[in-house]
Design an enzyme around this catalytic site. Structure first.
Site, mmCIF file in Angstrom:
data_model
loop_
_atom_site.group_PDB
_atom_site.id
_atom_site.type_symbol
_atom_site.label_atom_id
_atom_site.label_comp_id
_atom_site.label_asym_id
_atom_site.label_seq_id
_atom_site.Cartn_x
_atom_site.Cartn_y
_atom_site.Cartn_z
ATOM 1 N N THR A 121 72.777 8.523 -50.549
ATOM 2 C CA THR A 121 73.534 9.776 -50.699
ATOM 3 C C THR A 121 72.995 10.592 -51.866
ATOM 4 O O THR A 121 72.435 10.032 -52.818
ATOM 5 C CB THR A 121 75.032 9.459 -50.951
ATOM 6 O OG1 THR A 121 75.690 10.622 -51.443
ATOM 7 C CG2 THR A 121 75.222 8.352 -51.969
ATOM 8 N N ASP A 122 73.197 11.901 -51.804
ATOM 9 C CA ASP A 122 72.773 12.748 -52.931
ATOM 10 C C ASP A 122 73.588 12.457 -54.194
ATOM 11 O O ASP A 122 73.179 12.797 -55.305
ATOM 12 C CB ASP A 122 72.849 14.236 -52.566
ATOM 13 C CG ASP A 122 74.257 14.749 -52.251
ATOM 14 O OD1 ASP A 122 75.198 13.922 -52.163
ATOM 15 O OD2 ASP A 122 74.412 15.974 -52.083
ATOM 16 N N GLU A 123 74.742 11.801 -54.018
ATOM 17 C CA GLU A 123 75.604 11.548 -55.179
ATOM 18 C C GLU A 123 74.960 10.590 -56.181
ATOM 19 O O GLU A 123 75.405 10.501 -57.324
ATOM 20 C CB GLU A 123 76.974 11.027 -54.729
ATOM 21 C CG GLU A 123 77.691 12.027 -53.838
ATOM 22 C CD GLU A 123 79.156 11.711 -53.609
ATOM 23 O OE1 GLU A 123 79.798 11.104 -54.480
ATOM 24 O OE2 GLU A 123 79.665 12.083 -52.539
ATOM 25 N N TYR A 138 81.727 4.750 -56.739
ATOM 26 C CA TYR A 138 81.083 4.849 -55.417
ATOM 27 C C TYR A 138 79.602 5.134 -55.565
ATOM 28 O O TYR A 138 78.748 4.406 -55.038
ATOM 29 C CB TYR A 138 81.754 5.948 -54.573
ATOM 30 C CG TYR A 138 80.892 6.417 -53.408
ATOM 31 C CD1 TYR A 138 80.628 5.561 -52.336
ATOM 32 C CD2 TYR A 138 80.322 7.695 -53.392
ATOM 33 C CE1 TYR A 138 79.816 5.978 -51.277
ATOM 34 C CE2 TYR A 138 79.521 8.107 -52.347
ATOM 35 C CZ TYR A 138 79.263 7.254 -51.288
ATOM 36 O OH TYR A 138 78.457 7.655 -50.254
ATOM 37 N N LYS A 186 76.250 2.934 -54.713
ATOM 38 C CA LYS A 186 75.213 3.414 -53.782
ATOM 39 C C LYS A 186 73.853 3.465 -54.486
ATOM 40 O O LYS A 186 72.820 3.183 -53.878
ATOM 41 C CB LYS A 186 75.574 4.798 -53.234
ATOM 42 C CG LYS A 186 76.718 4.816 -52.239
ATOM 43 C CD LYS A 186 76.430 4.061 -50.951
ATOM 44 C CE LYS A 186 75.378 4.745 -50.094
ATOM 45 N NZ LYS A 186 75.210 4.032 -48.797
HETATM 46 P P1 NAD Z 1 82.584 5.557 -43.179
HETATM 47 O O1 NAD Z 1 83.461 5.076 -44.300
HETATM 48 O O2 NAD Z 1 83.154 6.519 -42.191
HETATM 49 O O3 NAD Z 1 82.053 4.303 -42.341
HETATM 50 C C1 NAD Z 1 81.639 3.120 -42.948
HETATM 51 C C2 NAD Z 1 81.503 2.049 -41.870
HETATM 52 O O4 NAD Z 1 81.023 0.850 -42.488
HETATM 53 C C3 NAD Z 1 82.822 1.707 -41.174
HETATM 54 O O5 NAD Z 1 82.623 1.599 -39.788
HETATM 55 C C4 NAD Z 1 83.194 0.360 -41.784
HETATM 56 O O6 NAD Z 1 83.971 -0.458 -40.911
HETATM 57 C C5 NAD Z 1 81.817 -0.241 -42.053
HETATM 58 N N1 NAD Z 1 81.838 -1.254 -43.117
HETATM 59 C C6 NAD Z 1 82.405 -1.136 -44.352
HETATM 60 N N2 NAD Z 1 82.233 -2.278 -45.038
HETATM 61 C C7 NAD Z 1 81.526 -3.116 -44.241
HETATM 62 C C8 NAD Z 1 81.034 -4.446 -44.387
HETATM 63 N N3 NAD Z 1 81.238 -5.148 -45.531
HETATM 64 N N4 NAD Z 1 80.333 -4.996 -43.379
HETATM 65 C C9 NAD Z 1 80.118 -4.311 -42.226
HETATM 66 N N5 NAD Z 1 80.576 -3.058 -42.013
HETATM 67 C C10 NAD Z 1 81.278 -2.469 -43.011
HETATM 68 O O7 NAD Z 1 81.301 6.143 -43.889
HETATM 69 P P2 NAD Z 1 80.376 7.388 -43.460
HETATM 70 O O8 NAD Z 1 80.942 8.616 -44.025
HETATM 71 O O9 NAD Z 1 80.089 7.282 -42.011
HETATM 72 O O10 NAD Z 1 79.059 7.053 -44.301
HETATM 73 C C11 NAD Z 1 78.032 6.219 -43.742
HETATM 74 C C12 NAD Z 1 76.936 6.061 -44.765
HETATM 75 O O11 NAD Z 1 76.405 7.335 -45.104
HETATM 76 C C13 NAD Z 1 77.402 5.429 -46.069
HETATM 77 O O12 NAD Z 1 76.414 4.543 -46.512
HETATM 78 C C14 NAD Z 1 77.541 6.602 -47.014
HETATM 79 O O13 NAD Z 1 77.322 6.217 -48.349
HETATM 80 C C15 NAD Z 1 76.433 7.507 -46.508
HETATM 81 N N6 NAD Z 1 76.607 8.945 -46.750
HETATM 82 C C16 NAD Z 1 77.757 9.557 -46.377
HETATM 83 C C17 NAD Z 1 77.905 10.936 -46.572
HETATM 84 C C18 NAD Z 1 79.160 11.658 -46.123
HETATM 85 O O14 NAD Z 1 79.271 12.863 -46.373
HETATM 86 N N7 NAD Z 1 80.101 11.007 -45.455
HETATM 87 C C19 NAD Z 1 76.868 11.664 -47.154
HETATM 88 C C20 NAD Z 1 75.699 11.009 -47.518
HETATM 89 C C21 NAD Z 1 75.588 9.643 -47.293
#
Ligand code: NAD
Length: 327
Positions: free
Chosen positions: A127-129, A151, A155
Site C-alpha cells: 500500500t502507499d501508506e 496498519y 504492511k
Molecule cells: P479486506 O479487509 O477487504 O480483505 C482482506 C481479506 O483477507 C479478507 O477476505 C480476510 O478474510 C482475509 N484475511 C485476513 N486475515 C487472514 C489470514 N490470517 N489468513 C487468510 N486470510 C485472511 O482488504 P482489502 O481492502 O481487499 O485489501 C486487500 C489488500 O490490499 C491488503 O493487503 C491491503 O493492505 C491492500 N491495499 C488495500 C487498499 C485499499 O484501499 N483497500 C489500498 C492499497 C492496498
C-alpha cells in the site's frame, strides 16, 4: 497454470478473482484460481458468488499464519497474488496484534512456503501508506518507508520481508503499492461505503478532524489491472506504485457522496481526528505506466456514480455486515 490468491474473499482480492474467472485477463484465461482465505469479518463467500460456479475456482478456508496449511495449498502453484491482510487503520489503532501476526508473520509464512515450492511469481500487494505522509509532490518507489499507523507499519514489515526474500533467496517477488481503492463489495467500515450506507439510512456521516486530509482515489478494477500487469510482466525484485490520479480531501469526497445520494450538508458530523492521521498520500506511478503500460481506465465521476448505485441496489449485501459488526 495455477494461481493462489490469498485474501480472495475480501474487497480487492474478490474483484481480482472475479476478473480472472470472467476472462478479463487473456493471459490467465485458463488459469485455475485457488482462493485461500480465513473469512475474517472482512471476507465473505458472497463476494465470490458471481463466479462460484466456475470450474476454475477452488476455495480453501485457511489462515496464512498456519505454516502446515500454507505449505499444503502451495503445492503445484505457479503464481501467488497475496492480498490477505488486516486492512483497516482504525481497527489497528484499537488493537494491533492481528495486524502484526497476519500482515507480518503470515506474509513470512507465505514467502517461505512459496520459496520451498519453487513458485514462479509472487506478487505482494502492499500500500502507499507504507511511505507515511507527504505534504506536496509524490513518492517514487525509491522513497524510504516511514509508516505512521500500526496498519501501515505492519504492511511495511511485510513489504520489506517480501523484498528480502527476493534479495536473499532469489524468490521472484514483485511488490505493488497502491493508493485508496473504492468500488463494489468494500466492507462498510471504509469511508466510501460507510458514508454511502449511512446516508442511504438517513444517518449522519462522521468526518474526521478538519476534513482536509487528502487521498488519491482509484477504482478497484484499475488496481486489479495494475496487479495483473505486474503478475504477467513485472520484474522480480521491483516495486510498482499504482495510483489513480484523483486527489480529493475527505471534505471534497464527502460533498460528492452527499450530492450523489441527494442529501445535504447537515448530514456531516465532525468528529475528533483519527490518532496519527496521515495528512496526504500521493504516489508517482510513472514507472508502471512506462514499463508495463498501466493507465487507470475508470474515471472517478463514473466510477463513484456506479459505486453509489451498487450500494443503493445491494442493501442486502451490506446491511448484515454493518449491523453484525461494530462498524
Ligand atoms: P479486506 O479487509 O477487504 O480483505 C482482506 C481479506 O483477507 C479478507 O477476505 C480476510 O478474510 C482475509 N484475511 C485476513 N486475515 C487472514 C489470514 N490470517 N489468513 C487468510 N486470510 C485472511 O482488504 P482489502 O481492502 O481487499 O485489501 C486487500 C489488500 O490490499 C491488503 O493487503 C491491503 O493492505 C491492500 N491495499 C488495500 C487498499 C485499499 O484501499 N483497500 C489500498 C492499497 C492496498
Amino acid at each position: 497454470m495455477r494461481v493462489l490468491v490469498t485474501g480472495g474473499a475480501g474487497f480487492i482480492g474478490s474483484a481480482y478473482v472475479r476478473s480472472v474467472l470472467s476472462g478479463k485477463y487473456p493471459a490467465f484465461a485458463d488459469a485455475e484460481v485457488v482462493v485461500f482465505d480465513l473469512l475474517t469479518y472482512a471476507g465473505s463467500m458472497t463476494n465470490l458468488a458471481p463466479v462460484a460456479e466456475s470450474e476454475r475456482l477452488r476455495f480453501v478456508h485457511g489462515d496464512i499464519r498456519d505454516a502446515a496449511a500454507v505449505t499444503a495449498v502451495m503445492a503445484g502453484v505457479d503464481s501467488v497474488v497475496h492480498f490477505a491482510a488486516e486492512s483497516h487503520v482504525d481497527r489497528s489503532i484499537a488493537g494491533a496484534s492481528d495486524f502484526v501476526t497476519t500482515n507480518v508473520v503470515g506474509t513470512q509464512v507465505l514467502l517461505q512456503a512459496a520459496l520451498e515450492a519453487g513458485v514462479g511469481r509472487f506478487v505482494h500487494v502492499s500500500t502507499d501508506e507504507v511511505y507515511g505522509s507527504i505534504d506536496s509532490g509524490a513518492w517514487t518507489e525509491e522513497e524510504p518507508l516511514a509508516p505512521n499507523s500500526p496498519y501501515s507499519a505492519s504492511k511495511a514489515g511485510s513489504d520489506l520481508l517480501a523484498r528480502s526474500y527476493h534479495r536473499t533467496h532469489g524468490l521472484p517477488v514483485s511488490i505493488t503499492r497502491c493508493s485508496n481503492n473504492y468500488g463494489p463489495y468494500q466492507f462498510p467500515e471504509k469511508v466510501i461505503p460507510l458514508f454511502v450506507s449511512n446516508l442511504l439510512d438517513g444517518k449522519k456521516v462522521p468526518l474526521y478532524g478538519d476534513g482536509r486530509n487528502v487521498r488519491d482515489w482509484l477504482h478497484v478494477d484499475d488496481h486489479c489491472r495494475g496487479i495483473q500487469l505486474v503478475a504477467e510482466n513485472g520484474r522480480a525484485g521491483e516495486v510498482y506504485n499504482i495510483g489513480g490520479g484523483t486527489e480529493l480531501s475527505n471534505l471534497e469526497l464527502t460533498h460528492r457522496l452527499i450530492a450523489a445520494v441527494g442529501a445535504d450538508e447537515s448530514m456531516i458530523e465532525p468528529v475528533a481526528d483519527r490518532l496519527g492521521h496521515d495528512r496526504r498520500y500521493c504516489v508517482d506511478w510513472s514507472k508502471i505506466a512506462g514499463e508495463l503500460g498501466y493507465a487507470p481506465q475508470v474515471g472517478f465521476d463514473d466510477g463513484l456514480a456506479a459505486t453509489v448505485e451498487w450500494y443503493t441496489e445491494h442493501r442486502s449485501w451490506w446491511e448484515p455486515l454493518k449491523h453484525g459488526s461494530r462498524v
